[in-house]
Design a protein around this motif. Structure first.
Motif, PDB file in Angstrom:
ATOM      1  N   LEU A 160       0.827  -1.206   0.000  1.00  0.00           N
ATOM      2  CA  LEU A 160       0.000   0.000   0.000  1.00  0.00           C
ATOM      3  C   LEU A 160       0.864   1.259   0.000  1.00  0.00           C
ATOM      4  CD1 LEU A 160      -2.842  -0.989   2.489  1.00  0.00           C
ATOM      5  CD2 LEU A 160      -3.065  -0.607   0.022  1.00  0.00           C
ATOM      6  N   GLU A 161       1.956   1.220   0.743  1.00  0.00           N
ATOM      7  CA  GLU A 161       2.852   2.377   0.764  1.00  0.00           C
ATOM      8  C   GLU A 161       3.423   2.654  -0.621  1.00  0.00           C
ATOM      9  OE1 GLU A 161       7.116   3.802   2.729  1.00  0.00           O
ATOM     10  OE2 GLU A 161       6.102   1.996   3.468  1.00  0.00           O
ATOM     11  N   PHE A 162       3.875   1.590  -1.300  1.00  0.00           N
ATOM     12  CA  PHE A 162       4.416   1.773  -2.643  1.00  0.00           C
ATOM     13  C   PHE A 162       3.332   2.224  -3.611  1.00  0.00           C
ATOM     14  CE2 PHE A 162       7.921  -1.308  -1.424  1.00  0.00           C
ATOM     15  CZ  PHE A 162       8.902  -0.333  -1.432  1.00  0.00           C
ATOM     16  N   LEU A 163       2.130   1.696  -3.435  1.00  0.00           N
ATOM     17  CA  LEU A 163       1.040   2.041  -4.339  1.00  0.00           C
ATOM     18  C   LEU A 163       0.660   3.515  -4.221  1.00  0.00           C
ATOM     19  CD1 LEU A 163      -1.030   0.873  -6.381  1.00  0.00           C
ATOM     20  CD2 LEU A 163      -2.544   0.449  -4.431  1.00  0.00           C
ATOM     21  N   LEU A 164       0.640   4.030  -3.005  1.00  0.00           N
ATOM     22  CA  LEU A 164       0.175   5.390  -2.768  1.00  0.00           C
ATOM     23  C   LEU A 164       1.287   6.438  -2.835  1.00  0.00           C
ATOM     24  CD1 LEU A 164      -2.223   4.635   0.227  1.00  0.00           C
ATOM     25  CD2 LEU A 164      -2.881   5.126  -2.134  1.00  0.00           C
ATOM     26  N   PHE A 165       2.526   6.034  -2.506  1.00  0.00           N
ATOM     27  CA  PHE A 165       3.598   7.023  -2.375  1.00  0.00           C
ATOM     28  C   PHE A 165       4.836   6.656  -3.182  1.00  0.00           C
ATOM     29  CE2 PHE A 165       1.250   6.833   1.700  1.00  0.00           C
ATOM     30  CZ  PHE A 165       0.651   8.081   1.654  1.00  0.00           C
ATOM     31  N   ASN A 166       4.623   6.050  -4.363  1.00  0.00           N
ATOM     32  CA  ASN A 166       5.757   5.636  -5.181  1.00  0.00           C
ATOM     33  C   ASN A 166       5.795   6.358  -6.524  1.00  0.00           C
ATOM     34  OD1 ASN A 166       8.100   4.011  -5.409  1.00  0.00           O
ATOM     35  ND2 ASN A 166       7.023   2.579  -6.742  1.00  0.00           N
ATOM     36  N   SER A 167       5.021   7.400  -6.658  1.00  0.00           N
ATOM     37  CA  SER A 167       5.067   8.179  -7.889  1.00  0.00           C
ATOM     38  C   SER A 167       6.356   8.978  -7.929  1.00  0.00           C
ATOM     39  CB  SER A 167       3.872   9.132  -7.959  1.00  0.00           C
ATOM     40  OG  SER A 167       3.959  10.108  -6.929  1.00  0.00           O
ATOM     41  N   ASN A 168       6.719   9.458  -9.098  1.00  0.00           N
ATOM     42  CA  ASN A 168       7.957  10.240  -9.234  1.00  0.00           C
ATOM     43  C   ASN A 168       7.944  11.488  -8.361  1.00  0.00           C
ATOM     44  OD1 ASN A 168       9.079   8.427 -11.054  1.00  0.00           O
ATOM     45  ND2 ASN A 168       8.212   9.469 -12.832  1.00  0.00           N
ATOM     46  N   MET A 169       6.779  12.128  -8.265  1.00  0.00           N
ATOM     47  CA  MET A 169       6.697  13.335  -7.440  1.00  0.00           C
ATOM     48  C   MET A 169       6.853  13.002  -5.959  1.00  0.00           C
ATOM     49  SD  MET A 169       3.749  16.288  -7.387  1.00  0.00           S
ATOM     50  CE  MET A 169       4.212  16.754  -9.064  1.00  0.00           C
ATOM     51  N   ALA A 170       6.228  11.900  -5.522  1.00  0.00           N
ATOM     52  CA  ALA A 170       6.356  11.495  -4.123  1.00  0.00           C
ATOM     53  C   ALA A 170       7.800  11.132  -3.794  1.00  0.00           C
ATOM     54  CB  ALA A 170       5.431  10.316  -3.838  1.00  0.00           C
ATOM     55  N   LEU A 171       8.476  10.468  -4.728  1.00  0.00           N
ATOM     56  CA  LEU A 171       9.875  10.088  -4.499  1.00  0.00           C
ATOM     57  C   LEU A 171      10.777  11.325  -4.410  1.00  0.00           C
ATOM     58  CD1 LEU A 171      10.326   6.939  -6.777  1.00  0.00           C
ATOM     59  CD2 LEU A 171      10.014   7.036  -4.304  1.00  0.00           C
ATOM     60  N   LYS A 172      10.471  12.358  -5.184  1.00  0.00           N
ATOM     61  CA  LYS A 172      11.259  13.598  -5.108  1.00  0.00           C
ATOM     62  C   LYS A 172      11.194  14.188  -3.693  1.00  0.00           C
ATOM     63  CE  LYS A 172      12.784  14.303  -9.356  1.00  0.00           C
ATOM     64  NZ  LYS A 172      14.241  14.398  -9.650  1.00  0.00           N
ATOM     65  N   CYS A 173       9.993  14.195  -3.122  1.00  0.00           N
ATOM     66  CA  CYS A 173       9.837  14.724  -1.758  1.00  0.00           C
ATOM     67  C   CYS A 173      10.602  13.869  -0.753  1.00  0.00           C
ATOM     68  CB  CYS A 173       8.354  14.770  -1.394  1.00  0.00           C
ATOM     69  SG  CYS A 173       7.371  15.905  -2.405  1.00  0.00           S
ATOM     70  N   LYS A 174      10.532  12.544  -0.931  1.00  0.00           N
ATOM     71  CA  LYS A 174      11.259  11.646  -0.030  1.00  0.00           C
ATOM     72  C   LYS A 174      12.764  11.850  -0.148  1.00  0.00           C
ATOM     73  CE  LYS A 174       7.880   7.854   0.074  1.00  0.00           C
ATOM     74  NZ  LYS A 174       7.680   6.408  -0.231  1.00  0.00           N
ATOM     75  N   GLU A 175      13.241  12.082  -1.379  1.00  0.00           N
ATOM     76  CA  GLU A 175      14.668  12.292  -1.595  1.00  0.00           C
ATOM     77  C   GLU A 175      15.166  13.555  -0.904  1.00  0.00           C
ATOM     78  OE1 GLU A 175      14.858  10.108  -6.003  1.00  0.00           O
ATOM     79  OE2 GLU A 175      15.144  12.272  -5.806  1.00  0.00           O
ATOM     80  N   ILE A 176      14.368  14.611  -0.956  1.00  0.00           N
ATOM     81  CA  ILE A 176      14.755  15.854  -0.296  1.00  0.00           C
ATOM     82  C   ILE A 176      14.885  15.639   1.212  1.00  0.00           C
ATOM     83  CG2 ILE A 176      13.998  18.205   0.267  1.00  0.00           C
ATOM     84  CD1 ILE A 176      12.676  18.290  -2.514  1.00  0.00           C
ATOM     85  N   LYS A 177      13.902  14.971   1.797  1.00  0.00           N
ATOM     86  CA  LYS A 177      13.928  14.689   3.228  1.00  0.00           C
ATOM     87  C   LYS A 177      15.125  13.811   3.595  1.00  0.00           C
ATOM     88  CE  LYS A 177      11.373  12.339   6.899  1.00  0.00           C
ATOM     89  NZ  LYS A 177      10.170  11.524   7.223  1.00  0.00           N
ATOM     90  N   ALA A 178      15.368  12.744   2.804  1.00  0.00           N
ATOM     91  CA  ALA A 178      16.478  11.819   3.085  1.00  0.00           C
ATOM     92  C   ALA A 178      17.818  12.528   2.961  1.00  0.00           C
ATOM     93  CB  ALA A 178      16.414  10.622   2.138  1.00  0.00           C
ATOM     94  N   GLY A 179      17.958  13.409   1.953  1.00  0.00           N
ATOM     95  CA  GLY A 179      19.200  14.151   1.772  1.00  0.00           C
ATOM     96  C   GLY A 179      19.488  15.078   2.930  1.00  0.00           C
ATOM     97  N   LEU A 180      18.449  15.723   3.454  1.00  0.00           N
ATOM     98  CA  LEU A 180      18.624  16.612   4.605  1.00  0.00           C
ATOM     99  C   LEU A 180      19.020  15.828   5.852  1.00  0.00           C
ATOM    100  CD1 LEU A 180      15.600  19.045   4.120  1.00  0.00           C
ATOM    101  CD2 LEU A 180      18.026  19.539   3.733  1.00  0.00           C
ATOM    102  N   MET A 181      18.396  14.676   6.063  1.00  0.00           N
ATOM    103  CA  MET A 181      18.733  13.850   7.227  1.00  0.00           C
ATOM    104  C   MET A 181      20.198  13.420   7.194  1.00  0.00           C
ATOM    105  SD  MET A 181      15.471  11.303   7.796  1.00  0.00           S
ATOM    106  CE  MET A 181      16.452  10.302   8.915  1.00  0.00           C
ATOM    107  N   LEU A 182      20.677  13.073   5.987  1.00  0.00           N
ATOM    108  CA  LEU A 182      22.064  12.611   5.879  1.00  0.00           C
ATOM    109  C   LEU A 182      23.054  13.764   6.029  1.00  0.00           C
ATOM    110  CD1 LEU A 182      23.983  10.257   5.341  1.00  0.00           C
ATOM    111  CD2 LEU A 182      23.778  10.733   2.892  1.00  0.00           C
ATOM    112  N   SER A 183      22.773  14.885   5.372  1.00  0.00           N
ATOM    113  CA  SER A 183      23.726  16.006   5.401  1.00  0.00           C
ATOM    114  C   SER A 183      23.727  16.729   6.745  1.00  0.00           C
ATOM    115  CB  SER A 183      23.399  16.990   4.270  1.00  0.00           C
ATOM    116  OG  SER A 183      22.089  17.518   4.415  1.00  0.00           O
TER     117      SER A 183
END
Length: 340
Positions: A176-199
């Motif tokens: 369900l998570e992949f179905l609802l939040f696996n679009s390219n736009m959703a992944l862009k938001c996740k990438e921004i959050k993940a990048g901030l957490m790492l940096s």
């Protein structure tokens, strides 16, 4: 509006319940492939580890199929997600494969040829799968030989119970998570959050860990020394001896059933190959290979694999097509030896 929301929610839930339906919808282009960038990218969402050419780096081609096939060797393999390739890549006269713990296959052995079994085990699961659960996984749910072995109905019932327990509690949530939040736009938001957490904090999403030089991504269960499945967890000699005894028992079972030989192949974790000095290593695989009690022959591809960290996906914990070719090389060379 209320009816429309209920209908849409019902459709989403139905798709989430069925991995087969989800794959069909992906094949027809209705939803994106949830694994298109690799498992570790799905966990971490770190943009620098997104493999956009996954299919090309993971897939084998017709050129990888053997030119010659044995006329007197039937090959049987038991393995996990590292060995899910088509059996046409093996050089046996007849090739059969079981995905460990999910299938039971009843076969008839041909007495006029050599029947060879190869069992692949990834390092992080050795203590888990070759200790208390060895008989359930490799014997009761392994190859059943007509006239020699008999399937145990309880194992099937247990498998069904595990399906409903996992599908309705863990796997459905992931789908369900992949179905609802696996679009390219959703992944862009996740990438921004993940990048901030790492940096900002030097942290990755729970479930993944990054190497000290930030060049490799690992499963947390195999890279964290606090995990019982990590190669950095100390193992006593008794732990190694128990695994060796059970490997010998599995081999004896299949030899008694009519197999000519049973080989084991122990594959190092990605962290063992890409960052072996992360913490003090327990050297589990070499200790098993050198154990004087071990009777089962081994396909030892670990030394060659350790020299090639690039043979693992950067966005996943599994090896890529190059790693698969190494596995096929060792297995098919062994088949050729038995063919003479």
């Amino acid at each position: 509006m209320r009816i429309s929301i209920m209908v849409v929610s019902g459709v989403v839930l139905w798709i989430g319940l069925s991995d087969r339906l989800q794959r069909k919808l992906h094949t027809r282009g209705f939803i994106p492939d949830q694994y298109r960038f690799g498992d570790l990218y799905n966990i971490s969402n770190l943009k620098q580890f997104k493999e956009t050419r996954w299919v090309k780096t993971d897939g084998l081609t017709d050129w990888d199929k053997p030119v010659h096939r044995s006329k007197n060797v039937d090959l049987y393999t038991i393995g996990d997600s590292f060995t899910t390739m088509d059996t046409s890549y093996y050089a046996g006269r007849r090739n059969r494969h079981i995905w460990l713990g999910t299938e039971v296959d009843t076969v008839s052995l041909d007495p006029d040829v050599h029947s060879i079994l190869v069992i692949e085990v990834i390092e992080r699961t050795i203590q888990e799968r070759l200790r208390e659960d060895y008989a359930e996984l490799y014997i009761r749910r392994g190859f059943q030989i007509r006239g020699k072995c008999r399937k145990v109905p309880v194992a099937v019932a247990e498998a069904r119970g595990l399906f409903w327990e996992n599908a309705l509690n863990r796997e459905i949530n992931q789908r369900l998570e992949f179905l609802l939040f696996n679009s390219n736009m959703a992944l862009k938001c996740k990438e921004i959050k993940a990048g901030l957490m790492l940096s900002w904090f030097g942290r990755t999403h729970p479930g993944s860990l990054i190497s000290r030089d930030r060049q490799f991504l690992f499963y947390e269960i195999e890279a964290d020394p606090r995990s019982s499945l990590s190669p950095f967890t100390p193992l006593a000699d008794a732990d190694i001896d128990s695994v060796v005894v059970n490997m010998n028992r599995i081999r004896a079972h299949y030899l008694d059933a009519g197999f000519s030989e049973v080989y084991f192949c122990l594959i190092p974790n990605k962290v063992t190959v890409c960052e072996p000095a992360r913490h003090p290593h327990n050297n589990q695989i070499p200790r098993i290979e050198q154990n004087p009690r071990l009777k089962a022959p081994l396909l030892k591809l670990g030394d060659q694999l350790r020299c090639h960290p690039e043979w693992f996906h950067k966005s996943d914990g599994h090896w890529n097509a190059s790693g698969k070719r190494l596995w096929l090389k060792y297995v098919n060379e062994m088949v050729a030896v038995w063919s003479h």
